[in-house]
Design a protein around this motif. Sequence first.
Motif, short mmCIF file in Angstrom:
data_model
loop_
_atom_site.label_atom_id
_atom_site.label_comp_id
_atom_site.label_asym_id
_atom_site.label_seq_id
_atom_site.Cartn_x
_atom_site.Cartn_y
_atom_site.Cartn_z
N LEU A 250 0.21 7.08 -0.58
CA LEU A 250 -0.39 5.68 -1.00
C LEU A 250 1.10 4.91 -0.99
CD1 LEU A 250 -2.43 4.04 -1.88
CD2 LEU A 250 -1.84 4.59 -4.29
N SER B 163 2.36 4.15 2.69
CA SER B 163 1.30 3.29 3.44
C SER B 163 1.46 1.91 2.97
CB SER B 163 -0.23 3.97 3.17
OG SER B 163 -0.77 3.69 2.27
N SER B 164 1.87 1.57 1.57
CA SER B 164 1.73 0.12 1.12
C SER B 164 3.15 -0.61 1.17
CB SER B 164 1.09 0.37 -0.27
OG SER B 164 1.96 0.99 -1.26
N THR C 186 6.18 -2.40 2.11
CA THR C 186 6.28 -3.73 2.75
C THR C 186 7.63 -3.92 3.37
OG1 THR C 186 6.59 -4.99 0.76
CG2 THR C 186 4.29 -4.79 1.66
#
Length: 118
Positions: A108, A111-112, A114
């Motif tokens: 998680l 994938s998140s 930035t």
Amino acid sequence: MSYGPPSGPHNPGGYGPPPPGPYSGGQPAGQPPKNYLWMNILGLFGCTVIGIIGLIFALQVNSKWSIGDYAGAESSANTAKIMGIISLIGFILGAIFWVIYIVFFVVLAASSATYSTY
């Protein structure tokens, strides 16, 4: 020394000495039963209450065997085995849960992520 009731006119000689052999009192005189201590120690981390109960029974096995309570030692060993299996399954399920939990949050977080172009 006579073993059994005193000898008399109706009982000449008592029972006699016990027969020699590998058994004493109907139970083997060898090793005490397994105490499953390692299962209950690991189980403390998975299912604490059941692990403590199993640990108590596991610690009773050798002491009951040494005082001659063979049936009590067998009973404690069986209870320690059951409690050890239950608490060990709790430990294994807890370990699997934590691995899945950590992998989930690592994926998680990856994938998140930035990226900024400052």
